[in-house]
Design an enzyme around this catalytic site. Sequence first.
Site, PDB file in Angstrom:
ATOM      1  N   GLU B  65       0.634  -1.315  -0.086  1.00  0.00           N
ATOM      2  CA  GLU B  65      -0.310   0.058  -0.198  1.00  0.00           C
ATOM      3  C   GLU B  65       1.075   1.106   0.061  1.00  0.00           C
ATOM      4  O   GLU B  65       0.680   1.877  -0.736  1.00  0.00           O
ATOM      5  CB  GLU B  65      -1.288   0.248   1.358  1.00  0.00           C
ATOM      6  CG  GLU B  65      -1.801  -0.875   0.763  1.00  0.00           C
ATOM      7  CD  GLU B  65      -2.353  -1.872   1.556  1.00  0.00           C
ATOM      8  OE1 GLU B  65      -0.981  -2.769   1.830  1.00  0.00           O
ATOM      9  OE2 GLU B  65      -3.137  -3.474   1.629  1.00  0.00           O
ATOM     10  N   HIS B 134     -11.581  -4.444   9.223  1.00  0.00           N
ATOM     11  CA  HIS B 134     -12.268  -4.534   7.878  1.00  0.00           C
ATOM     12  C   HIS B 134     -13.504  -2.902   7.822  1.00  0.00           C
ATOM     13  O   HIS B 134     -13.873  -2.742   6.958  1.00  0.00           O
ATOM     14  CB  HIS B 134     -12.117  -5.765   6.729  1.00  0.00           C
ATOM     15  CG  HIS B 134     -10.797  -6.298   7.171  1.00  0.00           C
ATOM     16  ND1 HIS B 134     -10.395  -6.369   7.915  1.00  0.00           N
ATOM     17  CD2 HIS B 134     -10.362  -6.388   5.787  1.00  0.00           C
ATOM     18  CE1 HIS B 134      -9.062  -7.559   7.000  1.00  0.00           C
ATOM     19  NE2 HIS B 134      -9.532  -7.489   5.889  1.00  0.00           N
TER      20      HIS B 134
HETATM   21  C1  TPP Z   1      -2.619  -4.596   3.912  1.00  0.00           C
HETATM   22  C2  TPP Z   1      -3.328  -5.536   3.815  1.00  0.00           C
HETATM   23  N1  TPP Z   1      -3.639  -5.555   2.747  1.00  0.00           N
HETATM   24  C3  TPP Z   1      -4.811  -6.204   1.744  1.00  0.00           C
HETATM   25  C4  TPP Z   1      -5.680  -6.858   2.040  1.00  0.00           C
HETATM   26  C5  TPP Z   1      -6.224  -7.616   1.290  1.00  0.00           C
HETATM   27  N2  TPP Z   1      -5.891  -8.634   1.229  1.00  0.00           N
HETATM   28  C6  TPP Z   1      -6.752  -9.730   2.328  1.00  0.00           C
HETATM   29  S1  TPP Z   1      -5.823 -11.236   2.412  1.00  0.00           S
HETATM   30  C7  TPP Z   1      -4.874 -10.847   0.435  1.00  0.00           C
HETATM   31  C8  TPP Z   1      -3.954 -12.024   0.244  1.00  0.00           C
HETATM   32  C9  TPP Z   1      -2.917 -12.458   0.859  1.00  0.00           C
HETATM   33  O1  TPP Z   1      -1.884 -12.896  -0.126  1.00  0.00           O
HETATM   34  P1  TPP Z   1      -0.609 -14.200   0.967  1.00  0.00           P
HETATM   35  O2  TPP Z   1      -0.473 -12.957   1.280  1.00  0.00           O
HETATM   36  O3  TPP Z   1      -0.501 -14.908  -0.301  1.00  0.00           O
HETATM   37  O4  TPP Z   1      -1.918 -14.663   1.638  1.00  0.00           O
HETATM   38  P2  TPP Z   1      -2.905 -16.414   1.061  1.00  0.00           P
HETATM   39  O5  TPP Z   1      -4.196 -15.163   0.679  1.00  0.00           O
HETATM   40  O6  TPP Z   1      -2.729 -16.165  -0.056  1.00  0.00           O
HETATM   41  O7  TPP Z   1      -2.900 -16.886   1.794  1.00  0.00           O
HETATM   42  C10 TPP Z   1      -5.180  -9.816   0.558  1.00  0.00           C
HETATM   43  C11 TPP Z   1      -4.360  -8.537  -0.617  1.00  0.00           C
HETATM   44  C12 TPP Z   1      -5.077  -7.193   3.630  1.00  0.00           C
HETATM   45  N3  TPP Z   1      -5.752  -7.653   4.501  1.00  0.00           N
HETATM   46  N4  TPP Z   1      -3.728  -6.449   4.647  1.00  0.00           N
END
Ligand code: TPP
Lengths: 329, 329, 326, 326
Positions: B65, B134
């Site tokens: 971000e 959220h």
């Molecule tokens: C700082 C932040 N940015 C965006 C999000 C929205 N978000 C939730 S899960 C996710 C993807 C996470 O990907 P990864 O770290 O690979 O974990 P996975 O979901 O694959 O277990 C995002 C972008 C968030 N929760 N926190």
Amino acid sequence: MAEGKLRNITYAQAIRTALREELKRDERVLLFGEDVGYYGGVYGATVGLQKEFGEDRVRDTPISEMAIAGVAVGAALAGYRPVAEIMYVDFLAHASDAIVNNAAKWRYMSGEQFRLPVVFRSPGGGGAGYAAQHSQSLEAWFAHIPGLKVAAPGLPRDARGLLKAAIRDDNPVVFLEHKAHYTFKGEVPVAEEVIPLGVAEVKRSGKDATVVSWSKTLTHALEAAETLAGEGIDVEVIDPRTLQPLDMATILASVGRTGRLIVAHEAVEFAGFGAEIVTQVVERGLDLLKRPPVRVAAPFVPIPYSEPMERFVIPQPTDIVAGVKRCLG
Amino acid sequence: MAEGKLRNITYAQAIRTALREELKRDERVLLFGEDVGYYGGVYGATVGLQKEFGEDRVRDTPISEMAIAGVAVGAALAGYRPVAEIMYVDFLAHASDAIVNNAAKWRYMSGEQFRLPVVFRSPGGGGAGYAAQHSQSLEAWFAHIPGLKVAAPGLPRDARGLLKAAIRDDNPVVFLEHKAHYTFKGEVPVAEEVIPLGVAEVKRSGKDATVVSWSKTLTHALEAAETLAGEGIDVEVIDPRTLQPLDMATILASVGRTGRLIVAHEAVEFAGFGAEIVTQVVERGLDLLKRPPVRVAAPFVPIPYSEPMERFVIPQPTDIVAGVKRCLG
Amino acid sequence: MAVKDRERLLHFYEDMLRIRFFEEQVRDVLYPQRLFRGSSHLAIGQEAVAVGAVHALQAEDYVISTHRGHGHAIAKGLDLQRMFAEIMGRRTGYDRGKGGSMHLADASLNFIGENPVVGSNTPMAAGLALAAKLEGNGRVAAAFLGEGALNTGAFHEAANLAALWSLPVLFLCENNLYAISVPLDKSSALQDLERRAEAYGIPGRRVNGMRVMEVYDAVSSAAEATRERSFPSFLVFDTYRFEGHHTSDKQTYRTQEEALEEFRQRDPIHILEFEMIDDHTVPIPTTIEYRDRIRAEVDAAFEAALAEPWPAPEDALTGVYAEGGE
Amino acid sequence: MAVKDRERLLHFYEDMLRIRFFEEQVRDVLYPQRLFRGSSHLAIGQEAVAVGAVHALQAEDYVISTHRGHGHAIAKGLDLQRMFAEIMGRRTGYDRGKGGSMHLADASLNFIGENPVVGSNTPMAAGLALAAKLEGNGRVAAAFLGEGALNTGAFHEAANLAALWSLPVLFLCENNLYAISVPLDKSSALQDLERRAEAYGIPGRRVNGMRVMEVYDAVSSAAEATRERSFPSFLVFDTYRFEGHHTSDKQTYRTQEEALEEFRQRDPIHILEFEMIDDHTVPIPTTIEYRDRIRAEVDAAFEAALAEPWPAPEDALTGVYAEGGE
Ligand SMILES: Cc1ncc(C[n+]2csc(CCOP(=O)(O)OP(=O)(O)O)c2C)c(N)n1
Ligand SMILES: Cc1ncc(C[n+]2csc(CCOP(=O)(O)OP(=O)(O)O)c2C)c(N)n1
Ligand SMILES: [Mg+2]
Ligand SMILES: [Mg+2]
């Protein structure tokens, strides 16, 4: 409280005193931040503490505000009482995920399984020619976040007493200092004094109008009150000391007597914390006030660098005098 | 404005329409953020845009971000018109250095050498069971920062028209959407419509009280107005649409007629934006109001997960009905 | 195989089944019946990482998880009924209904909680580790993170600090190839993820995240090193999420074949079962017994949770601040 | 030495002197006479980096700097008088007196400005580079940063993104061994700073930041590569700041001997002069002429700025928002 012996010390020394006393009192108190260790802080508020308490407890960090705040939250969850310093309020922006999303909410959203005894110290404010990115006053941001407490002391005594309370509190406290105020001197008890969070103090009694103010602007308000006294206008000056919890009872009692409310703060007026105080008063009853409330605060501009402009933007004692007169009609 | 043909579309479709129209109109408009490209956004507001405009102009980003917002600022300084999406308002915390310290101030502190045509879109609000981290509503944070504009549309038509204005504006705009509102439907002109920032709209005329509300809560206010109409109470509902600039003239004119002010918003009441509106009204004159103003807003708690609690915390139409009645005395 | 090893393996097997069946319950019963709100991020496919990693830790070690944390929670020993209760918003849930699927925590088990703000748990882990180090209690702090989280500033700052301060942190990265819809090659400049912590002097190791014993062995030795040297470790587990990002994800970003093919070839539970059957650790009927028993356990936990009370609306108003202090 | 090379070297020499004398003026005149407010961060000792790096770029290339940016500004061609005027808060300064020492900018020269929020300029540089790439105008964006800035999340996110998106960014890291009072070994886990960008697939290069031609050559080839491949470069310049962090720094964190010794051995201007004299590029009297001339130029700029008007208090109220738009 019976007044014992007093010392005349600076705001920075008062902060340092509180930190030192609490580091001594409780081994679980930790201190970290950029340049707080060996150097003693860019404003000298932590001088000598690393030497006295060791590098384990008083640490310099890299320039990593997200980590500074996040590490503090983690250590607090494990039972320590960290005091994290963010060098400028403006960079609380970097730290705000840890403060606002984690520290403020972890207890609530875990159904009260945890305590978060952590303090985030940070100096805000202008007046020293640091320009737009190093001069903001953002108390309204943090006061708006459930789960945080917010302190904004204006006098050395309060700085010392409130910081001790903040460190002992089991909740996250955003402790806002003022960078142009560290050399400001005032009387501070030699004996231990813990000033509870959430208790306003009437710094000057008066009957004609109520001025509510905090942080450095409080001292401007007190100066303005003296000027006004010379003109036969007798104002009461109230320092809420903490904005969350906010001691409205003391403010309301005063306004009930004077019928006039002036709120003075250095932050931008628009959506500033003054609006909350004004609103809480008028919600209680329009007849509490004889005249429309007045805000004395910064106009809606970033803080400019050059002195004539910066002085113009930041509320001065004369602005508070004018604000009180406007309120008196 | 002469009403041309209307379409009944969702808030998400309205956003998408604005983005698509502006991407078409001006090659310098760019769109990026997490999952906005191939996937079309977690709320579907950017579906198909990458396919239509290519990966250069509509990009997926890593979970970064600070970079998303900072890259947007840099691209704007170089003459592009980026629209950066931050997936949740809560993560504007991460992006706030770029938004608050850079985007908001670069023009001013460079003596007007630059323009910052950048939009930060982000959905806030609760009601969908996403819990404390959220669901925040942080409009008060950004409205407090000189240099930013802040939009918070409640109806699809305004979402589309204001977003187009925001993209065309040469200043940074924080564009706050509402995550539980993307499926809300409303009439939107087929023809191009740009709704200027800073102009409130009377969404419903009435004579007994003025309700000011925005974002999703506006639709609750309109629902409350219908309920009250059934009981013979005729309220005026005003949507400021943007909080910065804030069109106080429209609000004051209404309050001048009704003598009663209710501000309803989803954000936490304490130090929320409602206080600014209340304060600006009472500063103009205590006699504008026949009764104390009323705020209908969230209590001072993080947003809880479970439905009974979340519903209780987030202002509902019935709360607005009750607030209006309280104001009527 | 030594009796002890056999028992351990069966214990892992049980926990993996527990996670799988728990998640299937969420997917197949709670989701269609709208028994929870918001979103729930399932760990189906990632059970070997959760189980292998958490079981390589001590009970006193801290675990701090992500939005995709049901598996980590179960491996850490959280009670299924209270987990279901929380996800279904009941007063008796772990968080009294205030947290839900993304905020499960059990302080008594040193499961500090899920932190669904991506990357945001990593500095917290460093803080927990700092506490452990100062306390000298020999604990380590383990932070799970997705491969998407490697790109957050928080992770970078935390990793540098943890290395600089020699903190006993385990960064356990689950590379399931996607961050919501964004595939690894669109999120990380470098594809050799195990090298993402070298910039802080933390050597990384890549591990097959579909084989529970490999995970267990890798985390065991990393935890031992981290505990003894008081220095962070970084492990990347190659895994895959067989479900969508969350329960309502339409998965337009990958083909059904991709997911199916991955499942057929890499399901960590099948892999473990085949191996155990193959090397005569257990006969086939025993696996069926295990499955039936755990399924029944999960069902019972769910049924019990379903009968639990809702919070009162006004419960929302309590628990923001702790009373008192020192 | 070819005539062209000689001219270039002398041009570098001039600019280094300009920076040195400008900063000495700030230190010796403006500071004691309180002609500026806040703090001013001097680049004395780091002139070779500013000059060698900026002169290796094209005029159209973007430069975005830090709190310690006077040198970068001068190398990019900013007018000394308007710089002094700004630092002294005059209406005729670059920022109309609104920015001061930490916010010098000249849009017309593509000097986007100083950004004193540490690390915060690096994502902006990626954004400028994105614009250049989309525009196809062949520009690169150069971000200066201190070694302390390597530890910010912003740098990490920017570097990953710049590599992932193949953006023409130069990350130019000035390792002057301190971040305010914090020495390198207390801020970075890894001391081989040139490896701090490997995690993003950006190979780093370490350069002697005290030799202007080495800087120039290194940045020239990095800029060429970055421009042609549209891919970031990362360079670390070993340098030293001979002054305090800012004008009122008491420097308790290092001995005077350390700074003096460094100065004696590593002053980039002395090094350049010795070399030029040594290889007969210029005779000693010429260096004296240069020094006198540039000193006079700086003095004149200062004197002229001193006579310039102050802003009116109410000027504070203008310039927050741009009028109009599209
Ligand atoms: C700082 C932040 N940015 C965006 C999000 C929205 N978000 C939730 S899960 C996710 C993807 C996470 O990907 P990864 O770290 O690979 O974990 P996975 O979901 O694959 O277990 C995002 C972008 C968030 N929760 N926190
Ligand atoms: C985000 C942020 N945190 C802290 C500061 C305070 N600060 C100003 S300069 C500085 C040190 C910077 O060190 P380095 O990057 O090495 O640059 P140098 O000063 O050595 O040129 C710090 C901590 C800041 N300006 N921004
Ligand atoms: Mg992933
Ligand atoms: Mg440095």
